[in-house]
Design an enzyme around this catalytic site. Structure first.
Site, short mmCIF file in Angstrom:
data_model
loop_
_atom_site.label_atom_id
_atom_site.label_comp_id
_atom_site.label_asym_id
_atom_site.label_seq_id
_atom_site.Cartn_x
_atom_site.Cartn_y
_atom_site.Cartn_z
N HIS A 33 0.85 -1.12 0.13
CA HIS A 33 -0.03 0.11 0.00
C HIS A 33 0.87 1.20 -0.23
CE1 HIS A 33 -3.19 2.87 1.29
NE2 HIS A 33 -3.99 1.87 0.66
N PHE A 34 1.54 1.58 -0.82
CA PHE A 34 1.65 1.18 -2.38
C PHE A 34 3.03 0.85 -2.74
CE2 PHE A 34 -2.43 3.75 -2.27
CZ PHE A 34 -3.54 2.68 -2.71
#
Length: 156
Positions: free
Chosen positions: A38-39
């Site tokens: 993420h991410f």
């Protein structure tokens, strides 16, 4: 913060039981397995974990308000707003105020700020119930680790 263990609050810095208000600090780690997905290449704290951070600050407020007589369980999140991104290394100021307590429910308003800038806020509803067997002691230990027990002893 230990994101992967859902330990979001690092320290309670103020508690005003009479006013029904708590202030806490949550330090986002520089590295966490959460950031791997993420991410990739652009790590951000997921909104659900920011919501959990507000819920934990609110939960500690409710625990203090009830003198640890009952456990608050998150039941609803209303009017949640995310105003900016939160990345690794941020120090978050988390506040919560008690809006209602009674009939087995508590309602709080919580917010997260960083460097004076609003990041997130929400209204949270909790069901207050007897502690499940075996949960009382770990919750008291966690409250002691973040300094809540000291502030409870220093009643305003």
């Amino acid at each position: 913060m230990r994101l992967e263990y859902f330990e979001m609050i690092d320290e309670v810095v103020a508690l005003d039981r009479a006013a029904g208000r708590i202030e806490a600090i949550a330090r986002v780690p520089l590295e966490s397995p959460v950031f791997e997905g993420h991410f990739p290449g652009h790590p951000l704290v997921p909104g659900v974990l920011l919501t959990e951070t507000m819920a934990q600050a609110s939960g500690y407020l409710v625990l203090a308000h009830l003198d640890f007589a009952q456990m608050p369980f998150l039941m609803a999140v209303d009017k949640a707003r995310f105003r900016s991104f939160v990345g690794p290394g941020a120090t978050l100021q988390v506040t919560a105020s008690l809006e209602h307590d009674g009939s087995g429910y508590a309602v709080t308003k919580a917010a997260i700020r960083h460097d004076g800038k609003a990041l997130a806020d929400a209204e949270l509803r909790f069901r207050t119930m007897p502690f499940p067997e075996g949960l009382d002691a770990p919750m008291r230990e966690r409250a002691a680790r973040i300094g809540l027990d000291t502030l409870i002893g220093a009643r305003p």
